[in-house]
Design an enzyme around this catalytic site. Structure first.
Site, mmCIF file in Angstrom:
data_model
loop_
_atom_site.group_PDB
_atom_site.id
_atom_site.type_symbol
_atom_site.label_atom_id
_atom_site.label_comp_id
_atom_site.label_asym_id
_atom_site.label_seq_id
_atom_site.Cartn_x
_atom_site.Cartn_y
_atom_site.Cartn_z
ATOM 1 N N ARG A 89 0.826 -1.331 0.096
ATOM 2 C CA ARG A 89 0.194 0.104 0.039
ATOM 3 C C ARG A 89 0.874 1.196 0.043
ATOM 4 O O ARG A 89 0.350 2.371 -0.481
ATOM 5 C CB ARG A 89 -0.898 -0.059 1.225
ATOM 6 C CG ARG A 89 -2.112 -0.794 0.989
ATOM 7 C CD ARG A 89 -3.190 -0.802 2.228
ATOM 8 N NE ARG A 89 -2.787 -0.294 3.414
ATOM 9 C CZ ARG A 89 -2.428 -0.999 4.431
ATOM 10 N NH1 ARG A 89 -2.431 -2.417 4.114
ATOM 11 N NH2 ARG A 89 -2.156 -0.636 5.571
ATOM 12 N N TYR B 284 -12.869 10.113 2.753
ATOM 13 C CA TYR B 284 -13.901 9.849 3.764
ATOM 14 C C TYR B 284 -13.233 10.063 5.089
ATOM 15 O O TYR B 284 -12.239 10.188 5.443
ATOM 16 C CB TYR B 284 -14.386 8.207 3.614
ATOM 17 C CG TYR B 284 -13.526 7.363 4.014
ATOM 18 C CD1 TYR B 284 -12.377 6.866 3.312
ATOM 19 C CD2 TYR B 284 -13.769 6.927 5.459
ATOM 20 C CE1 TYR B 284 -11.404 5.767 3.915
ATOM 21 C CE2 TYR B 284 -13.090 5.775 5.778
ATOM 22 C CZ TYR B 284 -11.741 5.521 5.289
ATOM 23 O OH TYR B 284 -11.019 4.251 5.745
ATOM 24 N N TYR C 276 0.079 4.493 -2.037
ATOM 25 C CA TYR C 276 -0.056 5.770 -1.545
ATOM 26 C C TYR C 276 0.894 6.745 -2.111
ATOM 27 O O TYR C 276 0.392 7.798 -2.283
ATOM 28 C CB TYR C 276 0.321 5.588 -0.054
ATOM 29 C CG TYR C 276 -0.730 4.692 0.880
ATOM 30 C CD1 TYR C 276 -2.055 4.538 0.469
ATOM 31 C CD2 TYR C 276 -0.354 4.315 2.238
ATOM 32 C CE1 TYR C 276 -3.086 3.718 1.114
ATOM 33 C CE2 TYR C 276 -1.021 3.659 2.855
ATOM 34 C CZ TYR C 276 -2.294 3.503 2.322
ATOM 35 O OH TYR C 276 -3.113 2.514 3.337
#
Lengths: 269, 93
Positions: free
Chosen positions: A68, A94, A72
């Site tokens: 990740r 979010y 990212y």
């Protein structure tokens, strides 16, 4: 440093579609040249997509099997490229863009280092919803928050007289950072760590904030040992209530008492 | 008001819908001119039907946090570094 044309503003869209987006964050989204969105529900993504003609999802950057951290970095690079092109860029994330979210922090930091304007606009986070739905005041006993894997990888000081909240528990223990979920063997390690501080029958809570206004939150209480087989999603948070009473620090209390007495004596004199 | 996200946005902003019974909710959604097919799915709270109606079939990934910075992450085939704790050696606080 003179700011160059091009900017990045990261806004939080909150947790629940329609309920949490602030007027200012909405305005940033509507006025942007390009919006990058990273949200927790496909319908929320569609909703953001209606607010601006150029909304680009960051979902395609995730690949199971790829770290990740690579994803990212690619997300940050995509946003910075548009900032460098002189555009008004908005990252719509979010919850709160700065809470348990490294991408917004990183992109703002990079943009500022390059001389561009960078700002973060807060949103209602999962943490905020959790405190409301579980009726927890973090000030009552204190409260520690950790990313679940970080909690496992490093030696942390745990205070069983305070709340302990673990985020991203669905991928707890993933050293590769490339899994979308981790299984029971990883979770058993987490339970073993927690069992050093909490009884195995201690009631813990699995919490999920609603992403759509027609849904309700998930609050599932279960014994610590039952975590092994519990249903845990990417957006599930583990809340561990205190298992010990607060212990008075007598040494400090005596010192404070002595100060009070000194102050009284000074007044009498 | 035809788009599901428009309807959901409206619902998300209506406090009176939070107190409503199923019958009240149906009535209010009708007053909001929500099409019957969407009303039915919303009242039944059917997630999969809602996803189909909105053409929303994506599996969303929402991890945005990392347990450590790149240079602090364990390397060499993802095994912990030698000075990092091995399994079962986690110290109690």
């Amino acid at each position: 440093m003179n700011e160059q044309q091009g900017s990045i503003v990261c806004v939080g869209v909150g947790m629940t579609l329609g309920s949490h987006l602030s007027p200012l964050s909405r305005s940033y989204i509507e006025q942007a040249d390009v919006v990058f969105s990273l949200v927790s529900d496909g319908l929320v993504e569609q909703w953001i997509g209606q607010m601006n003609p150029d909304v680009r999802s960051l979902q395609p950057y995730y690949h199971e099997g790829t770290s990740r951290l690579v994803s990212y970095n690619a997300m940050v690079a995509a946003m910075i490229a548009e900032v460098k092109a002189g555009k008004k860029v908005v990252g719509a994330f979010y919850g709160h863009p700065g809470v348990f979210a490294c991408v917004p922090h990183k992109v703002i930091e990079q943009a500022r280092a390059l001389g561009y304007y960078g700002k973060m606009e807060p949103g209602i986070s999962a943490e905020d919803c959790l405190f409301s739905d579980l009726a927890i005041d973090p000030g009552q006993f204190g409260c520690s928050h950790f990313e679940a894997s970080q909690f496992m990888f490093y030696k942390r000081i745990i205070d069983p007289s305070a709340y302990l909240i673990l985020w991203q528990v669905g991928i707890a223990g993933d050293l590769s950072l490339s899994k979308f979920s981790t299984g029971e063997s990883y979770r058993q390690v987490l339970i073993d760590i927690l069992s050093l501080h909490y009884p195995k029958d201690h009631q813990v809570i699995l919490y999920e904030a609603p992403t759509l206004p027609i849904h309700s939150h998930r609050i599932e209480s279960l014994p610590l040992s039952s975590l092994l087989h519990a249903e845990i999603h990417g957006y599930t948070t583990l809340v561990i209530p205190p298992c010990q009473e607060l212990t008075r620090n007598m040494e400090v209390l005596q010192r404070l008492d002595a100060i009070d007495k000194d102050h009284k004596n000074i007044k009498l004199v | 008001m035809n788009s599901i996200t428009d309807v959901l946005e409206k619902i998300g902003q209506q406090s009176n819908l939070k107190y409503s019974t199923e019958v009240d909710c149906e009535l209010q959604l009708t007053e909001m001119r929500v099409p019957a097919v969407i009303r039915k799915v919303l009242i039944a709270n059917d997630k999969s039907e809602l996803a189909q109606l909105s053409d929303n079939k994506k599996d969303i990934i929402c991890y945005v946090s990392a347990p450590a910075k790149e240079h602090e992450m364990p390397k060499d085939d993802n095994k912990p570094a030698e000075d990092e704790p091995k399994q079962g050696e986690q110290e109690s606080a």
